[in-house]
Scaffold this active site. Structure first.
Site, PDB file in Angstrom:
ATOM      1  N   TYR A  94       5.231   8.079   7.974  1.00  0.00           N
ATOM      2  CA  TYR A  94       4.177   7.066   7.933  1.00  0.00           C
ATOM      3  C   TYR A  94       4.719   5.749   7.368  1.00  0.00           C
ATOM      4  O   TYR A  94       4.548   4.697   7.956  1.00  0.00           O
ATOM      5  CB  TYR A  94       3.035   7.597   7.066  1.00  0.00           C
ATOM      6  CG  TYR A  94       1.758   6.794   7.107  1.00  0.00           C
ATOM      7  CD1 TYR A  94       1.143   6.455   8.311  1.00  0.00           C
ATOM      8  CD2 TYR A  94       1.117   6.408   5.923  1.00  0.00           C
ATOM      9  CE1 TYR A  94      -0.044   5.742   8.338  1.00  0.00           C
ATOM     10  CE2 TYR A  94      -0.070   5.704   5.939  1.00  0.00           C
ATOM     11  CZ  TYR A  94      -0.647   5.374   7.143  1.00  0.00           C
ATOM     12  OH  TYR A  94      -1.823   4.670   7.166  1.00  0.00           O
ATOM     13  N   TYR A  96      -9.046   7.036   7.032  1.00  0.00           N
ATOM     14  CA  TYR A  96      -9.165   7.760   8.293  1.00  0.00           C
ATOM     15  C   TYR A  96     -10.315   8.748   8.122  1.00  0.00           C
ATOM     16  O   TYR A  96     -10.200   9.683   7.316  1.00  0.00           O
ATOM     17  CB  TYR A  96      -7.886   8.547   8.600  1.00  0.00           C
ATOM     18  CG  TYR A  96      -6.648   7.688   8.757  1.00  0.00           C
ATOM     19  CD1 TYR A  96      -6.387   7.041   9.965  1.00  0.00           C
ATOM     20  CD2 TYR A  96      -5.740   7.540   7.713  1.00  0.00           C
ATOM     21  CE1 TYR A  96      -5.243   6.263  10.126  1.00  0.00           C
ATOM     22  CE2 TYR A  96      -4.599   6.753   7.867  1.00  0.00           C
ATOM     23  CZ  TYR A  96      -4.362   6.127   9.074  1.00  0.00           C
ATOM     24  OH  TYR A  96      -3.232   5.359   9.224  1.00  0.00           O
ATOM     25  N   HIS A 141       0.827  -1.204   0.000  1.00  0.00           N
ATOM     26  CA  HIS A 141       0.000   0.000   0.000  1.00  0.00           C
ATOM     27  C   HIS A 141       0.855   1.244   0.000  1.00  0.00           C
ATOM     28  O   HIS A 141       1.785   1.361   0.784  1.00  0.00           O
ATOM     29  CB  HIS A 141      -0.902   0.032   1.237  1.00  0.00           C
ATOM     30  CG  HIS A 141      -1.991  -0.981   1.156  1.00  0.00           C
ATOM     31  ND1 HIS A 141      -3.262  -0.655   0.773  1.00  0.00           N
ATOM     32  CD2 HIS A 141      -1.982  -2.313   1.353  1.00  0.00           C
ATOM     33  CE1 HIS A 141      -3.995  -1.751   0.740  1.00  0.00           C
ATOM     34  NE2 HIS A 141      -3.238  -2.764   1.087  1.00  0.00           N
ATOM     35  N   PRO A 178      -2.107   2.887  18.339  1.00  0.00           N
ATOM     36  CA  PRO A 178      -2.064   2.246  17.009  1.00  0.00           C
ATOM     37  C   PRO A 178      -2.061   3.266  15.862  1.00  0.00           C
ATOM     38  O   PRO A 178      -1.876   2.886  14.709  1.00  0.00           O
ATOM     39  CB  PRO A 178      -3.358   1.412  16.961  1.00  0.00           C
ATOM     40  CG  PRO A 178      -3.932   1.417  18.326  1.00  0.00           C
ATOM     41  CD  PRO A 178      -3.358   2.581  19.069  1.00  0.00           C
ATOM     42  N   LYS A 207       2.911   1.743  14.315  1.00  0.00           N
ATOM     43  CA  LYS A 207       4.353   1.674  14.572  1.00  0.00           C
ATOM     44  C   LYS A 207       4.802   0.583  15.536  1.00  0.00           C
ATOM     45  O   LYS A 207       5.974   0.207  15.550  1.00  0.00           O
ATOM     46  CB  LYS A 207       4.834   3.027  15.141  1.00  0.00           C
ATOM     47  CG  LYS A 207       4.687   4.193  14.186  1.00  0.00           C
ATOM     48  CD  LYS A 207       5.601   4.035  12.998  1.00  0.00           C
ATOM     49  CE  LYS A 207       5.358   5.076  11.938  1.00  0.00           C
ATOM     50  NZ  LYS A 207       5.914   4.705  10.640  1.00  0.00           N
TER      51      LYS A 207
HETATM   52  P1  RFL Z   1       3.775  -8.960  22.130  1.00  0.00           P
HETATM   53  O1  RFL Z   1       3.264  -9.153  20.738  1.00  0.00           O
HETATM   54  O2  RFL Z   1       2.812  -8.487  23.169  1.00  0.00           O
HETATM   55  O3  RFL Z   1       4.409 -10.358  22.589  1.00  0.00           O
HETATM   56  C1  RFL Z   1       4.770 -10.591  23.906  1.00  0.00           C
HETATM   57  C2  RFL Z   1       4.730 -12.080  24.180  1.00  0.00           C
HETATM   58  O4  RFL Z   1       5.162 -12.311  25.507  1.00  0.00           O
HETATM   59  C3  RFL Z   1       4.299 -13.257  26.123  1.00  0.00           C
HETATM   60  N1  RFL Z   1       4.355 -13.034  27.580  1.00  0.00           N
HETATM   61  C4  RFL Z   1       5.036 -13.816  28.444  1.00  0.00           C
HETATM   62  N2  RFL Z   1       5.762 -14.909  28.242  1.00  0.00           N
HETATM   63  C5  RFL Z   1       6.341 -15.477  29.335  1.00  0.00           C
HETATM   64  N3  RFL Z   1       6.193 -15.000  30.589  1.00  0.00           N
HETATM   65  C6  RFL Z   1       5.464 -13.882  30.830  1.00  0.00           C
HETATM   66  N4  RFL Z   1       5.343 -13.409  32.058  1.00  0.00           N
HETATM   67  C7  RFL Z   1       4.846 -13.246  29.726  1.00  0.00           C
HETATM   68  N5  RFL Z   1       4.069 -12.145  29.578  1.00  0.00           N
HETATM   69  C8  RFL Z   1       3.775 -12.040  28.285  1.00  0.00           C
HETATM   70  C9  RFL Z   1       2.946 -12.988  25.496  1.00  0.00           C
HETATM   71  O5  RFL Z   1       2.096 -14.140  25.605  1.00  0.00           O
HETATM   72  C10 RFL Z   1       3.320 -12.660  24.058  1.00  0.00           C
HETATM   73  O6  RFL Z   1       3.353 -13.812  23.254  1.00  0.00           O
HETATM   74  O7  RFL Z   1       4.996  -7.947  22.166  1.00  0.00           O
HETATM   75  P2  RFL Z   1       6.150  -7.622  21.055  1.00  0.00           P
HETATM   76  O8  RFL Z   1       6.797  -8.876  20.581  1.00  0.00           O
HETATM   77  O9  RFL Z   1       6.945  -6.557  21.663  1.00  0.00           O
HETATM   78  O10 RFL Z   1       5.340  -7.032  19.784  1.00  0.00           O
HETATM   79  C11 RFL Z   1       4.691  -5.794  19.845  1.00  0.00           C
HETATM   80  C12 RFL Z   1       3.439  -5.816  18.960  1.00  0.00           C
HETATM   81  O11 RFL Z   1       2.628  -6.923  19.348  1.00  0.00           O
HETATM   82  C13 RFL Z   1       2.624  -4.520  19.079  1.00  0.00           C
HETATM   83  O12 RFL Z   1       3.476  -3.407  19.183  1.00  0.00           O
HETATM   84  C14 RFL Z   1       1.693  -4.315  17.870  1.00  0.00           C
HETATM   85  O13 RFL Z   1       0.663  -5.276  17.880  1.00  0.00           O
HETATM   86  C15 RFL Z   1       1.099  -2.896  17.873  1.00  0.00           C
HETATM   87  N6  RFL Z   1       0.128  -2.699  16.759  1.00  0.00           N
HETATM   88  C16 RFL Z   1       0.573  -2.393  15.501  1.00  0.00           C
HETATM   89  N7  RFL Z   1       1.886  -2.290  15.231  1.00  0.00           N
HETATM   90  C17 RFL Z   1       2.322  -2.049  13.965  1.00  0.00           C
HETATM   91  O14 RFL Z   1       3.539  -1.940  13.750  1.00  0.00           O
HETATM   92  N8  RFL Z   1       1.442  -1.956  12.917  1.00  0.00           N
HETATM   93  C18 RFL Z   1       0.094  -2.068  13.101  1.00  0.00           C
HETATM   94  O15 RFL Z   1      -0.669  -2.030  12.139  1.00  0.00           O
HETATM   95  C19 RFL Z   1      -0.397  -2.262  14.427  1.00  0.00           C
HETATM   96  N9  RFL Z   1      -1.716  -2.414  14.658  1.00  0.00           N
HETATM   97  C20 RFL Z   1      -1.246  -2.862  17.004  1.00  0.00           C
HETATM   98  C21 RFL Z   1      -2.157  -2.707  15.917  1.00  0.00           C
HETATM   99  C22 RFL Z   1      -1.747  -3.188  18.285  1.00  0.00           C
HETATM  100  C23 RFL Z   1      -3.108  -3.345  18.488  1.00  0.00           C
HETATM  101  N10 RFL Z   1      -3.553  -3.665  19.799  1.00  0.00           N
HETATM  102  C24 RFL Z   1      -4.204  -4.875  20.087  1.00  0.00           C
HETATM  103  C25 RFL Z   1      -3.007  -2.929  20.898  1.00  0.00           C
HETATM  104  C26 RFL Z   1      -3.518  -2.866  16.113  1.00  0.00           C
HETATM  105  C27 RFL Z   1      -4.012  -3.183  17.393  1.00  0.00           C
HETATM  106  C28 RFL Z   1      -5.495  -3.342  17.563  1.00  0.00           C
END
Ligand code: RFL
Length: 384
Positions: free
Chosen positions: A381, A198, A68, A291, A295
């Site tokens: 972006y 948006y 995109h 979100p 990022k």
């Molecule tokens: P994660 O993905 O939360 O993974 C952490 C892992 O650690 C485990 N864990 C444990 N394991 C052992 N012992 C413990 N005590 C533990 N506690 C937790 C968990 O089970 C999990 O498997 O963190 P990580 O790897 O730092 O990744 C970060 C991303 O997940 C997050 O920043 C993104 O999802 C944010 N985000 C977006 N980021 C983008 O770059 N592009 C996007 O389009 C985007 N869209 C979004 C998003 C986040 C969203 N939400 C749900 C907040 C859209 C949404 C709706």
């Protein structure tokens, strides 16, 4: 190396270390099925994809992801397209669901002989201020196990255990509540658009994000302290139809079965520095971002790459320069992303304070009407 958390950050780090011949164990609280089906992000920066590709971790992504280069702002029923790709060297986003990224990373790690322990409980960190820290945890059958390591990577997300293991006062935490709440909706509905939308509406922001040919994500700004219970599926669709509507157009929104509804806490949080003793935090464990601007996962992947490079350098030559600059290098990008996300948050939401609301509108009008503002938007972006 002990890595806590098998999200995008922990698994990318694990793969890069494994490729460099550095032994590591990944501890994950959830099951493999849980992490491989947990929908979250979908929009990836070109740099993050290039990094994964350089390490042979993006084969399926490159085949299946949509690219995109434009997005759309809707104001008063009018659509304004911003072709950010043409404003930034032809670079594009890749749209590929986070759970697919995780699936690919787990497969690459495990197939390469990597050691992931799923379903672990009560992970505890010990002696993180010493050069010989350790991790203990309880396995699914109740056995307590221990791993002695040289370093621990805290990649366990915002609510994990690793950041909380740092003694109070050793790190500074910057937190900001944006005073905005979103209802995030995932539906089994084909996208009604080819580009992210948006929409600014007097009743609040609405967004239409792309995930796959059959699943789409939507956002609705809702009153602060609102709950999911107030949002029946009918109300969600009615509100999306209203806020996304276009005047003088036959555009329409395709509905589908709603598979997830959750309130999103629009909060930002950054930890400085991102390391303490032998513990290095990465991804959401060190910083969360709204979100808006997509990022969070991209920053997580960047942290993993910087840390893997630093650890590899140290492992090969004993030079700890990369480890010493790890936090500073990552935080520069983190703060830049926070600033951009805040810039967008301000622009796409109407503030209850009329003066601020008009400033937000002026920012959007500037973006739509000025090459310089669009250039700033495009660069930040799609990924600086
Ligand atoms: P994660 O993905 O939360 O993974 C952490 C892992 O650690 C485990 N864990 C444990 N394991 C052992 N012992 C413990 N005590 C533990 N506690 C937790 C968990 O089970 C999990 O498997 O963190 P990580 O790897 O730092 O990744 C970060 C991303 O997940 C997050 O920043 C993104 O999802 C944010 N985000 C977006 N980021 C983008 O770059 N592009 C996007 O389009 C985007 N869209 C979004 C998003 C986040 C969203 N939400 C749900 C907040 C859209 C949404 C709706």
């Amino acid at each position: 190396m002990g890595i806590v958390g098998a999200g995008p950050a922990g698994l990318t780090l694990g793969n890069l270390l494994q490729q460099a011949g550095i032994p590591c164990v990944v501890l994950e609280r959830g099951s493999r099925e849980y992490i491989e089906t947990r929908p979250r992000a979908g929009v990836m920066e070109h740099r993050a994809v290039q990094m994964l590709s350089r390490h042979g971790l993006a084969d399926r992504l490159l085949q299946e992801a949509d690219r995109h280069g434009a997005c759309e702002f809707r104001v008063d029923g009018q659509a304004y397209e911003v072709d950010y790709s043409s404003l930034y060297d032809g670079q594009t986003h890749y749209v590929y669901p986070q759970q697919e990224v995780v699936k690919d990373l787990v497969a690459a790690f495990v197939n390469g002989g990597g050691d992931v322990r799923f379903d672990v409980q009560d992970v505890a960190l010990h002696d993180i201020e010493s050069p010989a820290p350790s991790l203990t945890w309880t396995t699914a059958d109740g056995t307590r196990e221990k791993l002695d390591c040289a370093f621990i990577a805290g990649a366990d997300g915002f609510h994990g255990v690793t950041r909380r293991s740092i003694p109070p006062g050793a790190i500074q935490e910057f937190s900001h509540q944006h005073g905005i709440e979103w209802l995030s909706i995932l539906a089994e509905a084909p996208p009604s658009t080819h580009k992210v939308i948006y929409a600014l509406h007097p009743d609040g922001f609405a967004g239409h994000m792309l995930r796959s040919a059959t699943v789409s994500r939507y956002y609705l700004q809702v009153p602060v302290d609102d709950t999911v219970d107030n949002w029946s599926d009918e109300r969600v669709w009615a509100e999306l139809h209203k806020r996304l509507a276009l005047r003088d157009s036959d555009w329409s929104l395709t509905e589908g079965r709603i598979i997830e509804k959750r309130i999103l806490d629009m909060r930002s949080h950054v930890v400085e520095p991102m390391n303490h003793g032998s513990l290095y935090l990465l991804g959401d464990a060190a910083h969360i971002i709204t979100p808006v601007g997509a990022k969070g996962m991209n920053l997580a992947l960047h942290d993993a790459e910087v840390l893997a490079t630093a650890l590899t350098g140290y492992h090969r030559t004993g030079d700890d320069t990369g480890l010493r600059s790890y936090s500073e290098v990552c935080l520069r990008r983190v703060w830049r992303a926070q600033e951009f996300s805040q810039w967008m948050v301000f622009m796409i939401h109407r503030s209850p304070e009329p003066f601020l609301s008009r400033l937000g509108q002026a920012r959007l009008e500037h973006l739509i009407g000025s090459g310089a503002s669009a250039g700033y938007f495009a660069q930040n972006y799609v990924g600086p």
